[in-house]
Design a protein around this motif. Structure first.
Motif, PDB file in Angstrom:
ATOM      1  N   ALA A 265       0.826  -1.207   0.000  1.00 37.84           N
ATOM      2  CA  ALA A 265       0.000   0.000   0.000  1.00 37.84           C
ATOM      3  C   ALA A 265       0.860   1.256   0.000  1.00 37.84           C
ATOM      4  N   LEU A 266       1.936   1.241   0.785  1.00 39.08           N
ATOM      5  CA  LEU A 266       2.833   2.399   0.812  1.00 39.08           C
ATOM      6  C   LEU A 266       3.513   2.595  -0.537  1.00 39.08           C
ATOM      7  N   GLY A 267       3.932   1.485  -1.170  1.00 34.97           N
ATOM      8  CA  GLY A 267       4.541   1.606  -2.490  1.00 34.97           C
ATOM      9  C   GLY A 267       3.578   2.143  -3.533  1.00 34.97           C
ATOM     10  N   GLY A 268       2.349   1.655  -3.514  1.00 38.10           N
ATOM     11  CA  GLY A 268       1.355   2.183  -4.446  1.00 38.10           C
ATOM     12  C   GLY A 268       1.051   3.650  -4.217  1.00 38.10           C
ATOM     13  N   PHE A 269       0.991   4.042  -2.944  1.00 39.18           N
ATOM     14  CA  PHE A 269       0.765   5.457  -2.635  1.00 39.18           C
ATOM     15  C   PHE A 269       1.912   6.324  -3.151  1.00 39.18           C
ATOM     16  N   ALA A 270       3.134   5.850  -2.975  1.00 32.87           N
ATOM     17  CA  ALA A 270       4.285   6.627  -3.445  1.00 32.87           C
ATOM     18  C   ALA A 270       4.270   6.763  -4.963  1.00 32.87           C
ATOM     19  N   LEU A 271       3.933   5.686  -5.681  1.00 36.41           N
ATOM     20  CA  LEU A 271       3.889   5.760  -7.156  1.00 36.41           C
ATOM     21  C   LEU A 271       2.741   6.643  -7.628  1.00 36.41           C
ATOM     22  N   GLY A 272       1.604   6.577  -6.944  1.00 35.63           N
ATOM     23  CA  GLY A 272       0.482   7.426  -7.346  1.00 35.63           C
ATOM     24  C   GLY A 272       0.669   8.888  -7.003  1.00 35.63           C
ATOM     25  N   LEU A 273       1.533   9.169  -6.045  1.00 39.25           N
ATOM     26  CA  LEU A 273       1.758  10.557  -5.637  1.00 39.25           C
ATOM     27  C   LEU A 273       2.569  11.339  -6.666  1.00 39.25           C
ATOM     28  N   LEU A 274       3.427  10.648  -7.426  1.00 41.01           N
ATOM     29  CA  LEU A 274       4.298  11.350  -8.369  1.00 41.01           C
ATOM     30  C   LEU A 274       3.512  12.054  -9.477  1.00 41.01           C
ATOM     31  N   PRO A 275       2.620  11.377 -10.224  1.00 43.64           N
ATOM     32  CA  PRO A 275       1.856  12.124 -11.243  1.00 43.64           C
ATOM     33  C   PRO A 275       0.944  13.191 -10.633  1.00 43.64           C
ATOM     34  N   LEU A 276       0.465  12.946  -9.415  1.00 41.53           N
ATOM     35  CA  LEU A 276      -0.385  13.957  -8.770  1.00 41.53           C
ATOM     36  C   LEU A 276       0.388  15.241  -8.520  1.00 41.53           C
ATOM     37  N   ILE A 277       1.635  15.126  -8.103  1.00 42.93           N
ATOM     38  CA  ILE A 277       2.432  16.332  -7.841  1.00 42.93           C
ATOM     39  C   ILE A 277       2.727  17.070  -9.142  1.00 42.93           C
ATOM     40  N   PHE A 278       3.011  16.349 -10.236  1.00 44.66           N
ATOM     41  CA  PHE A 278       3.231  17.021 -11.520  1.00 44.66           C
ATOM     42  C   PHE A 278       1.958  17.739 -11.981  1.00 44.66           C
ATOM     43  N   TRP A 279       0.804  17.104 -11.768  1.00 43.10           N
ATOM     44  CA  TRP A 279      -0.455  17.771 -12.125  1.00 43.10           C
ATOM     45  C   TRP A 279      -0.680  18.997 -11.251  1.00 43.10           C
ATOM     46  N   MET A 280      -0.333  18.881  -9.988  1.00 41.76           N
ATOM     47  CA  MET A 280      -0.456  20.030  -9.087  1.00 41.76           C
ATOM     48  C   MET A 280       0.445  21.182  -9.533  1.00 41.76           C
ATOM     49  N   LYS A 281       1.598  20.858 -10.044  1.00 39.18           N
ATOM     50  CA  LYS A 281       2.507  21.906 -10.504  1.00 39.18           C
ATOM     51  C   LYS A 281       1.886  22.671 -11.665  1.00 39.18           C
TER      52      LYS A 281
END
Length: 811
Positions: A265-281
């Motif tokens: 679950a932690l690994g999936g959260f970390a991978l899903g967080l990366l595109p979210l941060i780029f979209w936030m940018k």
């Protein structure tokens, strides 16, 4: 049954004079006979009881088929016993006195991890054993009942056969349950032995940590010059390093194995967080270009890779809070790269080279802590690191004093100079302790200085990223409108709460780093849990603090929920008049009441302890609080019946005003003169109250007009109605009306009646209508009679000759 017992006792009494021994035997058999008769099942109940017992026996037989479950318990205990043996061997093979505090804390957490796992296994084993034991006890009781039933005389053969069958079925169930129950009991004994082993290991490590804490105030080594002269053969560096790495790697392996379900679950959260941060940018850039966000938000998300790495590192730190210290240190060291990328340039300019060199110092300190097995090498390297840190900070302070600070960075520069001076003082004490012979104190001060400064910068950079992400998420049109509405109250409160959490977290980490958290927490717990008694009431400082915090939280939550209900949720619903205000007010008091009950529970109050308080409250209500209770009940009636709501125009107690707030005890009315009048709710129900806006906002007003007798009454009435209809503030429905009210002396009297659209405008509308009537009558040539007064002139007679001044003439 009673008759049989009496017969047995009478026979004992009859035999007593003749055969004393026989009498005693009969008397001894009397209770057994009574018990057997009590356990026996009545013949009429045998069929139904047999059916029920058969169902119970089948359920027991199903539960007794626990071979797989017992095997799982055996495997779990075997694996835990093997792991505990390895951990005990690792603990015994290491000289705990030669380990650093970080390694000892990892070893302590490792034992605690095993203790938690063993506790869970023992709890599951205890539940299974209790179920099997209860089944065995229930089977024994039911078998005794059927045995007593078989022993009954005069039992029909069919019922006797049925009873024998039940005894045989219970015997088979008991035999089937005996083996698993014996294995469970044996596993329970094994788990108790493992628990004792765990407690011994934890106590040994905790005692060594306490010994390390005591060494902070004692000289644990000879002075440095003496140690250099008397240096004997030291332990090989590789041996001490290998021992420390064995402790950390074994703990990391067991820790990850215990949390195996959480890692994906932690690994999936970390991978899903990366595109979210780029979209936030990208979204942050668009919002900044549109003027909805400030430039600082885009700057905080300008390096998405650094922000992602920092958030992942923060998640890893949270995941390993109870994990190995060495891995935590490695994660914090790797997080320094994104921290440097996210820190503002002005802050980097203020901190200077310490922002870059502290990572190197941190790495060197971790390596030196692993070499504690070689005391002299560890001591020399620690002293060199301390002096290097002291020179770096001193050189930066001298350069900053010569160069000065910019106006914008004056506060940050001053704060950093104070912190740097304190750090220099700590490092001087650390160097002196090293030279004089207190190595434990020196190592603690150096590690704490690095850790606290390191974590402060990391928390600062992480907070900037998190705040920027929330600002981007809350920048939508709907959410932005809600945030703007509560920006004056909720946003500052959330900001203050966030800052408080960060500061408290940093303070706790700093106290832990300086090794004063344990004594401080122990002292605080001792003070907070100390009880003092007032009669039968027992209180403690901790309970009072908990009561105060819970009460404050209850008021804050109740106020926030009432505000959200009254301004956002309820107005959007189609509710009858006044329901929204009643729901929001009642929810406020209900939440407040529940919060106060929770506060009393948090304070440790019991119902029995509050009897005196409730009794005093009852006496107070009976004597001095009658009006308060009456107003409270009246407030509930007002909220349920809703004869008025906020904004209504009411006339009560001889005053006219607008309702501003409705509480449980009193209602606040603002008069049109600007005064706020607090009216008890009991008065609103007891006295006559006029609500001008209960079913609407219109109001009727009258104007009296008079004309000469020469004017046509019908023409005058039609003209007045036409003028009233042309007035902008007069309502069309009900239509204005005019009546002739009387024939006065020298005038015809009329009354014009009209309704206003809004109650608050009736004075202005009445004035406007009066002016239009005056102008309309003048244009139509209709005269309004002026007031007439009759003046009577009286002539006094002339003075007669011969009278003196002051004498009145004869009348």
């Amino acid at each position: 049954m009673r008759v049989a017992a009496c017969c047995v006792l009478l026979s004992a009494l009859w035999l007593a004079p003749l055969h004393p021994a026989a009498a005693q035997a009969a008397a001894a058999e009397a209770p057994a006979a009574v018990a057997d008769r009590t356990l026996a099942i009545a013949p009429a109940d045998i069929p139904s009881r047999a059916d029920a017992d058969e169902k119970f026996i089948q359920a027991v037989q199903r539960r007794a088929q626990m071979v797989d479950r017992v095997r799982r318990f055996e495997q779990a205990l075997s694996s835990q016993a093997t792991a505990l043996d390895r951990l005990a061997e690792l603990t015994e093979s290491s000289d705990l006195s030669q380990l650093s505090v970080q390694r000892l804390e990892s070893l302590e957490r490792h034992w605690q991890l095993k203790e938690r796992g063993l506790t869970q296994t023992r709890a599951d084993l205890a539940r299974a054993t209790n179920v099997a034991s209860e089944d065995a006890a229930e089977l024994a009781e039911r078998r005794a009942a059927w045995q007593a039933t078989v022993a009954q005389p005069y039992l029909s053969p069919a019922l006797l056969q049925r009873s024998d069958e039940m005894v045989a079925q219970i015997d088979r169930a008991q035999a089937q349950l005996a083996d698993p129950l014996a294995k469970l009991l044996d596993l329970g004994r094994r788990s108790n032995a493992l628990s004792a082993q765990v407690q011994k290991g934890v106590a040994e490590v905790v005692g060594q940590v306490a010994e390390q804490d005591r060494r902070l105030v004692t000289m644990d080594s000879p002075p440095l010059w003496q140690a250099l002269r008397e240096s004997d053969a030291q332990e090989p560096v590789a041996l001490g390093l290998r021992r420390s790495l064995e402790i950390e790697t074994a703990f990391a392996r067991d820790y990850d194995s215990a949390h195996a379900r959480l890692l994906p679950a932690l690994g999936g959260f970390a991978l899903g967080l990366l595109p979210l941060i780029f979209w936030m940018k990208r979204r942050a850039r668009a919002l900044v270009a549109a003027g909805q966000l400030g430039e600082h938000v885009a700057q905080a998300l300008a390096r998405p890779w650094a922000a992602w790495l920092l958030l992942v590192a923060a998640g890893a730190v949270v995941y390993g809070l109870q994990g190995p210290n060495l891995r935590q240190q490695a994660v914090m060291l790797l997080a320094w790269v994104p921290v440097l990328g996210l820190l503002q340039r002005r802050l980097l300019h203020v901190v200077g080279p310490w922002a870059y060199l502290s990572a190197i110092f941190y790495f060197l300190n971790v390596v030196i802590s692993l070499l504690v097995g070689n005391p002299l090498l560890h001591r020399l390297l620690l002293l060199g690191l301390t002096l290097l840190m002291l020179l770096t900070l001193g050189w930066h302070l001298l350069r900053a004093r010569r160069g000065g600070a910019d106006g914008d960075n004056q506060f940050q520069a001053s704060s950093w100079h104070v912190v740097a001076l304190l750090a220099c003082a700590v490092l001087v004490v650390a160097a002196a302790s090293n030279v004089l012979g207190n190595i434990s104190l020196s190592a603690m001060l150096v590690s704490a200085t690095l850790d606290s400064s390191y974590v402060a910068l990391a928390m600062y950079a992480g907070s900037k990223v998190v705040v920027a992400l929330f600002q981007v998420l809350l920048a939508g049109p709907t959410v932005a409108k809600l945030v703007q509405r509560y920006s004056a109250s909720l946003v500052p409160a959330l900001v203050n709460v966030g800052r408080t959490v960060l500061v408290v977290g940093w303070l706790l980490f700093t106290l832990q780093s300086f090794r004063i958290y344990r004594p401080v927490s122990s002292f605080a717990i001792m003070v907070l849990t100390h009880e003092f008694r007032i009669g039968e009431l027992a209180l403690s400082l901790g309970s009072l603090v908990a009561f105060a915090l819970a009460t404050w939280a209850a008021f804050w939550v109740a106020k926030t929920i009432r505000q959200v209900l009254a301004e956002d949720i309820l107005p959007s619903l189609s509710l009858p008049r006044g329901v929204g205000n009643s729901v929001s007010s009642l929810s406020y008091y209900v939440i407040l009441f529940l919060g106060l009950l929770a506060a009393l529970a948090a304070a440790g109050f019991q119902v029995g302890q509050l009897t005196l308080v409730f009794g005093a409250l009852g006496v107070g209500i009976g004597f001095g609080l009658q009006d308060v209770v009456r107003n409270f009940v009246a407030g509930l009636i007002l909220m349920f019946e809703r004869p008025l709501q906020r904004g209504d125009t009411v006339e009560v107690a001889g005053m006219l005003g607008q309702v501003r707030d409705i509480g449980l005890r009193a209602t606040t009315v603002t008069t049109f003169e600007g005064a706020d009048v607090v009216v008890p709710n009991g008065m609103l129900l007891a006295d006559k109250m006029v609500n001008w806006t209960l079913n609407g906002t219109r109001r009727r007003f009258d104007l009296n007009i008079s004309t000469h007798y020469s004017e046509d009454p019908q023409r005058t009435m039609d003209l007045l109605v036409e003028i009233a209809r042309s007035c902008s503030g007069v309502a069309a429905t009900p239509a204005p009306a005019c009546i002739m009210t009387g024939l006065g002396p020298g005038e015809l009297q009329f009354n014009i009646r009209a309704w206003t659209k809004d109650f608050g405008d009736w004075v202005q509308v009445r004035t406007e209508l009066a002016m239009k009537i005056r102008n309309g009558l003048a244009e139509a040539g209709i005269e309004v009679p002026r007031p007439q007064r009759e003046v009577v002139l009286r002539t006094l007679p002339a003075e007669q000759p011969g009278t003196t001044a002051g004498e009145a003439a004869p009348g």
